[in-house]
Scaffold this active site. Structure first.
Site, PDB file in Angstrom:
ATOM      1  N   CYS A  11       0.959  -1.423  -0.160  1.00 52.55           N
ATOM      2  CA  CYS A  11      -0.199   0.161  -0.033  1.00 52.55           C
ATOM      3  C   CYS A  11       0.866   1.307  -0.183  1.00 52.55           C
ATOM      4  O   CYS A  11       0.146   2.244  -0.155  1.00 52.55           O
ATOM      5  CB  CYS A  11      -0.904   0.127   1.272  1.00 52.55           C
ATOM      6  SG  CYS A  11      -1.851  -1.602   1.335  1.00 52.55           S
ATOM      7  N   HIS A  60      -4.429  16.302   0.741  1.00 53.38           N
ATOM      8  CA  HIS A  60      -4.114  15.454   1.538  1.00 53.38           C
ATOM      9  C   HIS A  60      -3.570  16.101   2.915  1.00 53.38           C
ATOM     10  O   HIS A  60      -3.294  17.340   2.960  1.00 53.38           O
ATOM     11  CB  HIS A  60      -3.018  14.378   1.231  1.00 53.38           C
ATOM     12  CG  HIS A  60      -3.603  13.372   0.439  1.00 53.38           C
ATOM     13  ND1 HIS A  60      -3.867  13.591  -1.050  1.00 53.38           N
ATOM     14  CD2 HIS A  60      -4.111  12.189   0.703  1.00 53.38           C
ATOM     15  CE1 HIS A  60      -4.313  12.445  -1.363  1.00 53.38           C
ATOM     16  NE2 HIS A  60      -4.483  11.425  -0.370  1.00 53.38           N
ATOM     17  N   HIS A  61      -3.254  15.379   4.038  1.00 50.98           N
ATOM     18  CA  HIS A  61      -2.796  16.085   5.209  1.00 50.98           C
ATOM     19  C   HIS A  61      -1.318  16.562   5.081  1.00 50.98           C
ATOM     20  O   HIS A  61      -0.814  16.316   4.182  1.00 50.98           O
ATOM     21  CB  HIS A  61      -2.933  14.980   6.553  1.00 50.98           C
ATOM     22  CG  HIS A  61      -2.338  13.844   6.075  1.00 50.98           C
ATOM     23  ND1 HIS A  61      -0.891  13.369   6.202  1.00 50.98           N
ATOM     24  CD2 HIS A  61      -2.739  12.512   5.468  1.00 50.98           C
ATOM     25  CE1 HIS A  61      -0.591  12.419   5.949  1.00 50.98           C
ATOM     26  NE2 HIS A  61      -1.609  11.812   5.513  1.00 50.98           N
ATOM     27  N   LYS A 117       2.042  14.001   4.856  1.00 52.46           N
ATOM     28  CA  LYS A 117       2.011  13.353   3.542  1.00 52.46           C
ATOM     29  C   LYS A 117       3.346  13.838   2.966  1.00 52.46           C
ATOM     30  O   LYS A 117       3.701  14.977   2.620  1.00 52.46           O
ATOM     31  CB  LYS A 117       0.668  13.290   2.592  1.00 52.46           C
ATOM     32  CG  LYS A 117       1.064  12.455   1.509  1.00 52.46           C
ATOM     33  CD  LYS A 117      -0.324  12.207   0.724  1.00 52.46           C
ATOM     34  CE  LYS A 117      -0.131  11.016  -0.529  1.00 52.46           C
ATOM     35  NZ  LYS A 117       0.044   9.965  -0.105  1.00 52.46           N
TER      36      LYS A 117
END
Length: 250
Positions: free
Chosen positions: A85, A143-144, A147
């Site tokens: 992932c 995204h946060h 990242k």
């Protein structure tokens, strides 16, 4: 019962998976691997995959690109299937993934959620019609602020879905600030936003003359990725060597 090694067990996703697997009657954590060992878990945690002496049916990897090479070597050596992932892999690492898949089962997906994978399918159907009608294509991902890679692997996968359906007619543009010129009709612009605790937002914009069509996906919790990874691990356990993705799971 599917026994799982969590590679990156003490990261955000690793701890999310730890919690989800406690409630899963069909799978459990056999061991964890993480360079940071300061979190108390109900399973043994090793600082590296090579030090892990616990056998398992499958590995779920949510670590980082730097650890991918060692993980792939371990999975090939032990013939352990792996759900990969981690995003941000180099071209050399992506080639190594394909080589590893000749020796063991490897499932790699840029995004583990059902919604994103369905979106990829819809984009493949929509892109040829809209492109032929002269629609420009832009992707905006958010995204946060923790990242590391940009653009996200999911944004690139969405772009690839469009490009595959269009016979590779597009090239990608990540930054227009360095040159002043008119937009090329055969480009896909990809923009990355980083801030706060945004889990993952992706907008695919088809902008035509006097109308705009936008495909949106919002992830409100990392649990959607964790649940998908667990389903993928259950699917992959016991599978023969080969390259798999979330479409196989679905």
């Amino acid at each position: 019962m599917v026994k799982i090694i969590l590679h990156g067990c003490n990261g955000r996703m690793g701890q999310m998976l730890t919690g989800l697997l406690k409630e899963d009657p069909q799978a459990e954590v056999a061991a964890g691997v993480d360079g940071y060992t300061g979190i108390a878990n109900d399973y043994p945690v090793f600082p590296s995959i090579d030090e892990c002496n616990v056998q398992a049916d499958v590995v779920i990897d949510f670590s980082n690109a730097k650890a991918a090479d060692g993980l792939l070597d371990y999975c090939v050596r032990t013939k352990t299937p792996v759900v990969l992932c981690t995003t941000g892999l180099s071209e050399e690492q992506l080639a190594k993934v394909e080589e590893a898949a000749k020796e063991t089962a490897v499932l790699k997906s840029a995004n583990m959620s059902l919604g994103i994978n369905l979106l990829m399918k819809l984009l493949k159907e929509a892109a040829p019609t809209l492109a032929a009608a002269g629609f420009d294509i832009e992707i905006v991902e958010k995204h946060h602020n923790q990242k590391l890679d940009a653009p996200s692997g999911t944004a690139l996968a969405l772009a690839d879905s469009i490009n595959e359906a269009s016979d590779g007619a597009y090239h990608y543009v990540y930054d227009r600030s360095q040159e002043r010129k008119k937009r090329d009709s055969r480009e896909i612009g990809i923009s990355a936003v980083r801030g706060g605790t945004i889990v993952g937002d992706h907008d695919v914009i088809f902008a035509g003359t006097d109308e705009v069509i936008t495909f949106e996906h919002r992830a409100y919790s990392r649990a959607v990725f964790g649940k998908g990874a667990i389903q993928a691990a259950k699917f992959l356990a016991g599978k023969p060597a080969g390259r798999y993705d979330m479409s196989d799971v679905i």
